[in-house]
Design a protein around this motif. Sequence first.
Motif, PDB file in Angstrom:
ATOM      1  N   PRO A 119      13.195   7.201  -1.392  1.00 32.27           N
ATOM      2  CA  PRO A 119      12.280   7.363  -2.539  1.00 32.27           C
ATOM      3  C   PRO A 119      11.586   6.082  -2.975  1.00 32.27           C
ATOM      4  N   LEU A 120      12.308   4.981  -3.072  1.00 33.67           N
ATOM      5  CA  LEU A 120      11.659   3.747  -3.526  1.00 33.67           C
ATOM      6  C   LEU A 120      10.604   3.294  -2.507  1.00 33.67           C
ATOM      7  N   LYS A 162       8.886   5.202  -0.649  1.00 33.64           N
ATOM      8  CA  LYS A 162       7.708   6.074  -0.822  1.00 33.64           C
ATOM      9  C   LYS A 162       6.801   5.534  -1.922  1.00 33.64           C
ATOM     10  N   VAL A 163       7.422   5.044  -2.988  1.00 36.12           N
ATOM     11  CA  VAL A 163       6.624   4.453  -4.068  1.00 36.12           C
ATOM     12  C   VAL A 163       5.807   3.270  -3.530  1.00 36.12           C
ATOM     13  N   GLU A 195       7.423   7.953 -10.736  1.00 36.92           N
ATOM     14  CA  GLU A 195       8.005   8.088  -9.407  1.00 36.92           C
ATOM     15  C   GLU A 195       8.991   6.940  -9.144  1.00 36.92           C
ATOM     16  N   LEU A 246       3.858  -2.386  -5.070  1.00 36.05           N
ATOM     17  CA  LEU A 246       5.270  -2.765  -5.128  1.00 36.05           C
ATOM     18  C   LEU A 246       5.645  -3.311  -3.756  1.00 36.05           C
ATOM     19  N   PHE A 285       9.446  -5.847  -8.314  1.00 40.40           N
ATOM     20  CA  PHE A 285       8.306  -6.400  -9.033  1.00 40.40           C
ATOM     21  C   PHE A 285       7.024  -5.740  -8.537  1.00 40.40           C
ATOM     22  N   ALA A 286       6.344  -5.088  -9.427  1.00 44.78           N
ATOM     23  CA  ALA A 286       5.074  -4.444  -9.079  1.00 44.78           C
ATOM     24  C   ALA A 286       3.973  -4.959  -9.991  1.00 44.78           C
ATOM     25  N   LEU A 318       8.315  -4.449  -1.012  1.00 45.85           N
ATOM     26  CA  LEU A 318       9.717  -4.238  -0.629  1.00 45.85           C
ATOM     27  C   LEU A 318       9.999  -4.940   0.693  1.00 45.85           C
ATOM     28  N   SER A 362      13.086   7.075  -8.619  1.00 48.36           N
ATOM     29  CA  SER A 362      13.521   6.824  -7.231  1.00 48.36           C
ATOM     30  C   SER A 362      14.909   6.173  -7.200  1.00 48.36           C
TER      31      SER A 362
END
Lengths: 246, 246, 246, 246, 246, 246
Positions: C188-189, C191-192, D242, C201, D130-131, C203, D246
């Motif tokens: 899920p993260l 996907k964000v 979202e 974001l 961090f976004a 990652l 998540s």
Amino acid sequence: MTTVEAAAAVARSPLVILPAGAYEQHGPGMPLATDTLRAEAVAERVAAELGGRAVIGPSLPVGVSPHHLGFAGTVTLTTGTLAAVVRDYVGSLHRHGWRKFLVITGHGGNNATLTTVAQDLLADRPDVEFAWTPVTVLASEVVAEMGVSEVHGHSGEAETAQMLHLAPQLVHRERLVAGTTAHDQLDPLSKVARRGGHPTLTLPYDRLSPNGVLGDPRTATPEDGAAIVAAVVTRITAFAKEWLDS
Amino acid sequence: MTTVEAAAAVARSPLVILPAGAYEQHGPGMPLATDTLRAEAVAERVAAELGGRAVIGPSLPVGVSPHHLGFAGTVTLTTGTLAAVVRDYVGSLHRHGWRKFLVITGHGGNNATLTTVAQDLLADRPDVEFAWTPVTVLASEVVAEMGVSEVHGHSGEAETAQMLHLAPQLVHRERLVAGTTAHDQLDPLSKVARRGGHPTLTLPYDRLSPNGVLGDPRTATPEDGAAIVAAVVTRITAFAKEWLDS
Amino acid sequence: MTTVEAAAAVARSPLVILPAGAYEQHGPGMPLATDTLRAEAVAERVAAELGGRAVIGPSLPVGVSPHHLGFAGTVTLTTGTLAAVVRDYVGSLHRHGWRKFLVITGHGGNNATLTTVAQDLLADRPDVEFAWTPVTVLASEVVAEMGVSEVHGHSGEAETAQMLHLAPQLVHRERLVAGTTAHDQLDPLSKVARRGGHPTLTLPYDRLSPNGVLGDPRTATPEDGAAIVAAVVTRITAFAKEWLDS
Amino acid sequence: MTTVEAAAAVARSPLVILPAGAYEQHGPGMPLATDTLRAEAVAERVAAELGGRAVIGPSLPVGVSPHHLGFAGTVTLTTGTLAAVVRDYVGSLHRHGWRKFLVITGHGGNNATLTTVAQDLLADRPDVEFAWTPVTVLASEVVAEMGVSEVHGHSGEAETAQMLHLAPQLVHRERLVAGTTAHDQLDPLSKVARRGGHPTLTLPYDRLSPNGVLGDPRTATPEDGAAIVAAVVTRITAFAKEWLDS
Amino acid sequence: MTTVEAAAAVARSPLVILPAGAYEQHGPGMPLATDTLRAEAVAERVAAELGGRAVIGPSLPVGVSPHHLGFAGTVTLTTGTLAAVVRDYVGSLHRHGWRKFLVITGHGGNNATLTTVAQDLLADRPDVEFAWTPVTVLASEVVAEMGVSEVHGHSGEAETAQMLHLAPQLVHRERLVAGTTAHDQLDPLSKVARRGGHPTLTLPYDRLSPNGVLGDPRTATPEDGAAIVAAVVTRITAFAKEWLDS
Amino acid sequence: MTTVEAAAAVARSPLVILPAGAYEQHGPGMPLATDTLRAEAVAERVAAELGGRAVIGPSLPVGVSPHHLGFAGTVTLTTGTLAAVVRDYVGSLHRHGWRKFLVITGHGGNNATLTTVAQDLLADRPDVEFAWTPVTVLASEVVAEMGVSEVHGHSGEAETAQMLHLAPQLVHRERLVAGTTAHDQLDPLSKVARRGGHPTLTLPYDRLSPNGVLGDPRTATPEDGAAIVAAVVTRITAFAKEWLDS
């Protein structure tokens, strides 16, 4: 020296000598400030030899000594901090008109940082002439004649001899003991680091010697120290005269 | 090398060799990248000699060259920038598990900065063993036998010989000309800087030599270059083996 | 290039192209230096198209790759270090007379740092014109026609195709395997983070893909790679010509 | 918000929103703080939409604006300073327990620096997410429907519309005048910079527009502004939900 | 002190006193090192009063003196450099086990930097207790009784008195002359800066006084100096005892 | 203010006032932004009193607050970051022509950093006149008359009174509770830190007070707040007028 002498010196004494040392273990018998004391003593003698053509600026009493942090009392600057301090000294004195700087460092751990300062100044202050010198290695012939240990260096025969000459009251003679004196006493990694010449591997001194000493300071004599200091002063003075005349 | 080989190498090849060079004038006949090319070539040979116990990491293609900025094309890092780059390399590879690092620098202007990195790592990453080495000076005996000029060094006989051996297609032989070859050709301040030994005064190379060359590259031969490189590789390999076995 | 060519180029070739890459995992089949190789290849072709109006300066072989540190071999600079390196390159070349700089980066992780350098230069060196460009995204139309995976990017179809065209000998074809290819494979993260567009974001890639690959490199062909490179070179060349003529 | 609410929010509101803006010229009709005002307004609405799952932290009222220094009143941070500020904000809030951060920047000049912060945090604080997001570009479809000028952007139709909606009392409507609105009004170098897409060349805005405006703010309406803000808030809110889920 | 005493002191002497000074003009009659000398003298007396519960670490012989750069000989560190030096001292001694640090600064220009170090240490080294103190202001009652000039301060009655007591051989009594002694001697901007209390405007001292002196050093007596030093030592000692007992 | 007013102000309003605050705990009853709000309010009143001779620049909404990090919501800058921000503000406004800067800080934790900025500017930008002032201490006579607690300070009677006057809607009166009010409530180390005068020992506030408050805010009245603010504004205005007239 007051600001009055400083103002006069800008014109008369175009060379500034900056003594640099360390605040680090020098074995059980010598003070933490050993390197600074030696650098200051040499600086004073060189300045005297130069007869008014050089002035002595503020000392750098703490240097780059991370390899001695395993021994209590050692204080170190990072290489970046020491470089900033030297640059600030040079930048300040540059404002007053000085252009020639000679750092005399009693501590070999400062050598690399002083070189980096010299390099960066080439680009940043092209009108500055920045030189530096170690102390003991200038007298390598004298030291060779002293008959030092196979492993020899920090707080060993040569440094102790200088202190017995320059500041005997600060040497605890009764505490002087041998450190690592032979290659065979080193562990394998330390042997790699003490091969001599390049490549260069830097190790902490608590690995090289249990008491932080390389060599046997008990054999040092004040007479040897006087000979070392004289050789060092002679060499730096000759360099400075040639520089000032160039 | 892909990440697959890298993952395998962490266990099998505990030593990372990092080639460091410069991007600076090397006289009219040799490329700006001369020092990097030589460092990479030596690194490859040393790694080959070590038979899988070392891997070669990314190069440092630009070094500390402010003394060559008077000649077009020279690119320099400040000493602080180069130190940051090396630290970042070491820090990244440390995450993957490497602890032994050897920088082979084809450019002497990097030496001091590499030492400062070694010193700061002692305090910041005590589990790292960081060594570095120059190239040509490891073969000083070979160079002495070549019969080089009185003033000899940058882009001179020894460097040119190495390039004639390693990358002859990049040497413009027809453009090779002598630079400063005798002490008497130097101006007084340059003589001070080229006295040899300490004290050390750093000067820009456009002052030392009109064409940036110290020595006479025309006398260089590929055979001499091969001998220099062989001596250098032998010495570094011996060092690395002793280190890896310690 | 020697300093002789560099001196001539200052007048004749007012644009300096700097290739920037990365030293980071590119999946099991492609080398760590993939991005640098692609950047250098594009730089050479653009310079050739510009017929002497541009020169290529030293590469930036290591970039900003913290998101790949989960995979062995990745070396990253901090953004501050990379910015310092680029500024030092520009500052050095500025001394020689160059004012126009174009960084071609094969690695998207460098984009932001290059922009920060451009911004700071506006205030610090107003006479410099500093541009930068990525590679693959300039050929987005070509890539779209290739029929890439739903999730596609790092070490995927487009990058692999370029390497098959430019340096096929460095691609381990037998090791090419699909990475994450569909949105549903992401947690899920992730996907964000892969929604597309802003907000952004960032990652680490070991979260996005078990093997570090986004897309399916097995479908890449050298012909696609040639088309991508050609489109990229055409676009950069057009930009540079307009710039040089302005 | 007091420390009491903050302490409660650490548990209840895992997302911190940081509004970032600029203090820079926005043409003759809009305040220097335009970007900060818009960012704060959007932040408040997003936080409201998230119903207690987010808190708003301190603003970043000055951003990276060297391209506007040609116009009086503009204050800029270097990219390094802004990055340090953001890192300090994140580091402080991290101590209290927050791990998710979203910077909403009303000023595009901050985008690159925010990305560099995100990258460096990956290595330094791997537990942080961090976004960041810009504002206006999230509503590009709305803006496209407004019928903006060929050249359009800073202080143009879209930004002015937002201000007429959010802070009409701060807009000097009578002073709103068109800036550069057509490609043909640009000088050749500015045309290069405004080509669109990559390569990217950054120029100072006093070169792009005599009055600092790109577009024609006179056609802006509060209704358009409301539509833009609504679209932006919707998009950021969807992203944040979202993320939080998540 | 050798490393042997240092090792013993870690347990027995939990407080490290660091003397900080300056290398700056002190008028025509007093040495550049005046502030360092006074700080060291006070440090020694306080340490003696504390009877083995404190040790004295290395001095900080150069401080923050940009306001004196108009006078020859002054050397200043930037505030960032001084902060780095102090942090390096503290960091080194922290490794050996010390947690309590007291900087005694003979130079008021260091006060702010010492406070910033204390603040940053709160976040970075929460187990450190870092205190600092000026010298002369601790004896303000004694100074008030001396009957000093309306304008009084740097190199004035109080500082001169201390030097006549502590290091009379370094004071050129025959050169002592009054500097600015009355408010009416100041130019309008200097009057603003010397209003007393806040707001605070910092001006260079060559604007405040033609000879760098504020006050009339001719009226200073060694007896006054002894009284000042005694009051200062008493106050610092009382503070340190309460601290060590807490 | 738009760029139009800014351009006019460069000539008409030679003084720029920068309000500085903090984002830190102010006990259970007052907002995190208390210090910034007070600074901005004072700045506005001073600017009004100066009748067009001063403009207000962007705020510094976050300051140096490591001593409050024990309380949720506190955000701090390091002293180096705050200094960089202030220097960037000054540097930007200097480009537009301003030379006089006055920072009004509602937070005492910023004082030292502001002094270091003033010192470094003396050397770097000698044409700048940089002043700063705290707020509450300018009204110490008013505060003394209020009858405050023995231990009194942060979020105590005086600060609360100001907020009740300036922003009563942001004060949670029902939550106002006494913090540490008497010396005897402090632990021994805290007593050392609160001795008053020098030496100065900085401690975290969660050690000084369980709820972060020093004093008893319940006794504060808006009338006292008005008197404090009036005294502060009067004093700063007088200073600024004398400065502008000098």
